[in-house]
Design a protein around this motif. Structure first.
Motif, PDB file in Angstrom:
ATOM      1  N   HIS A 192       0.820  -1.206   0.000  1.00  0.00           N
ATOM      2  CA  HIS A 192       0.000   0.000   0.000  1.00  0.00           C
ATOM      3  C   HIS A 192       0.854   1.256   0.000  1.00  0.00           C
ATOM      4  N   VAL A 193       0.248   2.325  -0.462  1.00  0.00           N
ATOM      5  CA  VAL A 193       0.775   3.666  -0.260  1.00  0.00           C
ATOM      6  C   VAL A 193      -0.235   4.356   0.654  1.00  0.00           C
ATOM      7  N   GLY A 250       7.541  -3.519   7.439  1.00  0.00           N
ATOM      8  CA  GLY A 250       7.325  -3.561   5.994  1.00  0.00           C
ATOM      9  C   GLY A 250       7.565  -2.248   5.276  1.00  0.00           C
ATOM     10  N   LEU A 251       8.080  -1.242   5.982  1.00  0.00           N
ATOM     11  CA  LEU A 251       8.307   0.066   5.362  1.00  0.00           C
ATOM     12  C   LEU A 251       9.292  -0.022   4.206  1.00  0.00           C
ATOM     13  N   ARG A 252       8.951   0.633   3.111  1.00  0.00           N
ATOM     14  CA  ARG A 252       9.862   0.786   1.976  1.00  0.00           C
ATOM     15  C   ARG A 252      10.350   2.224   1.885  1.00  0.00           C
ATOM     16  N   GLN A 253       9.427   3.184   1.970  1.00  0.00           N
ATOM     17  CA  GLN A 253       9.763   4.601   1.869  1.00  0.00           C
ATOM     18  C   GLN A 253       8.784   5.406   2.713  1.00  0.00           C
ATOM     19  N   GLY A 276      17.104   0.903   2.746  1.00  0.00           N
ATOM     20  CA  GLY A 276      18.104   0.247   1.903  1.00  0.00           C
ATOM     21  C   GLY A 276      18.729   1.149   0.854  1.00  0.00           C
ATOM     22  N   ALA A 277      18.553   2.454   0.972  1.00  0.00           N
ATOM     23  CA  ALA A 277      19.152   3.365  -0.009  1.00  0.00           C
ATOM     24  C   ALA A 277      20.665   3.194   0.000  1.00  0.00           C
ATOM     25  N   GLY A 278      21.249   3.087  -1.170  1.00  0.00           N
ATOM     26  CA  GLY A 278      22.692   2.936  -1.309  1.00  0.00           C
ATOM     27  C   GLY A 278      23.162   1.494  -1.342  1.00  0.00           C
ATOM     28  N   ASP A 310       5.117   4.221   1.918  1.00  0.00           N
ATOM     29  CA  ASP A 310       5.039   3.080   1.000  1.00  0.00           C
ATOM     30  C   ASP A 310       5.471   1.861   1.802  1.00  0.00           C
ATOM     31  N   LEU A 311       4.557   0.891   1.977  1.00  0.00           N
ATOM     32  CA  LEU A 311       4.920  -0.265   2.779  1.00  0.00           C
ATOM     33  C   LEU A 311       4.144  -1.518   2.401  1.00  0.00           C
ATOM     34  N   HIS A 312       4.702  -2.643   2.800  1.00  0.00           N
ATOM     35  CA  HIS A 312       4.038  -3.940   2.694  1.00  0.00           C
ATOM     36  C   HIS A 312       3.436  -4.216   4.067  1.00  0.00           C
ATOM     37  N   GLU A 313       2.107  -4.322   4.105  1.00  0.00           N
ATOM     38  CA  GLU A 313       1.410  -4.507   5.378  1.00  0.00           C
ATOM     39  C   GLU A 313       0.893  -5.932   5.518  1.00  0.00           C
ATOM     40  N   SER A 314       1.174  -6.527   6.666  1.00  0.00           N
ATOM     41  CA  SER A 314       0.512  -7.789   6.991  1.00  0.00           C
ATOM     42  C   SER A 314      -0.685  -7.508   7.883  1.00  0.00           C
ATOM     43  N   SER A 315      -0.685  -6.318   8.513  1.00  0.00           N
ATOM     44  CA  SER A 315      -1.810  -5.849   9.315  1.00  0.00           C
ATOM     45  C   SER A 315      -1.912  -4.338   9.137  1.00  0.00           C
ATOM     46  N   GLN A 316      -3.132  -3.841   9.034  1.00  0.00           N
ATOM     47  CA  GLN A 316      -3.332  -2.404   8.874  1.00  0.00           C
ATOM     48  C   GLN A 316      -3.303  -1.660  10.205  1.00  0.00           C
TER      49      GLN A 316
END
Length: 166
Positions: A6-7, A30-33, A54-56, A121-127
């Motif tokens: 989700h965003v 699950g955070l991406r950005q 994980g930038a860089g 921006d993240l992958h959620e297993s729970s909201q």
């Protein structure tokens, strides 16, 4: 619940609430950005905070892999391989960052003067963790499937390209 990408758009009327929520959001599972968008009372947009997990790492990894491959060519091969690997990985990483920037630009129209928005921006297993974050800091949360958000960004980019050619 299965993991979903989700965003999250969390709107705030006070920038200090948004910045406090950002500090906590960077540790969401699950955070991406994450990024803070603020619009001053005069209408000036700013991105005072942003984080990319994980930038860089791809650039460093590309340099290491290139250096290892370069071992076959001796010392100069290691140097050239490291430089080439890092440059290629960095180019790919920069492309991803530019795509993220296009999304932030598209969202800028949603921010009223004097208000702010936390974009996550993240992958959620729970909201629940993100819902609780928005509640605790007084934000209004909108959850978009990442593929829908990406389609909106692509449509805005196409429209902008069309505006520049007419």
């Amino acid at each position: 619940m299965a993991e979903t990408h989700h965003v999250l758009l969390i709107s705030f009327t006070r920038p200090e609430q948004c910045r406090a929520a950002y500090e906590e959001a960077v540790s969401l599972p699950g955070l991406r950005q994450a990024a803070v968008l603020e619009r001053s009372a005069e209408g000036v947009l700013d991105v005072p905070e942003n984080h990319v997990r994980g930038a860089g790492v791809p650039t460093v990894g590309g340099g290491l892999v290139g250096g290892l491959v370069g071992l076959l060519g001796g010392p100069i091969g290691v140097l050239l391989g490291s430089a080439a690997g890092a440059a290629l990985a960095n180019a790919a990483e920069n492309r991803q960052l530019m795509e993220g920037g296009a999304g932030l630009i598209m969202l800028s129209g949603r921010i009223e003067d004097g208000a702010s928005m936390l974009v996550v921006d993240l992958h959620e297993s729970s909201q629940e963790p993100a819902d609780e974050l928005a509640r605790r800091y007084g934000g209004s949360l909108e959850r978009l499937p990442a593929h829908e958000f990406a389609a909106q960004v692509e449509a805005a980019e196409r429209a902008a390209e069309g505006d520049g050619t007419t």
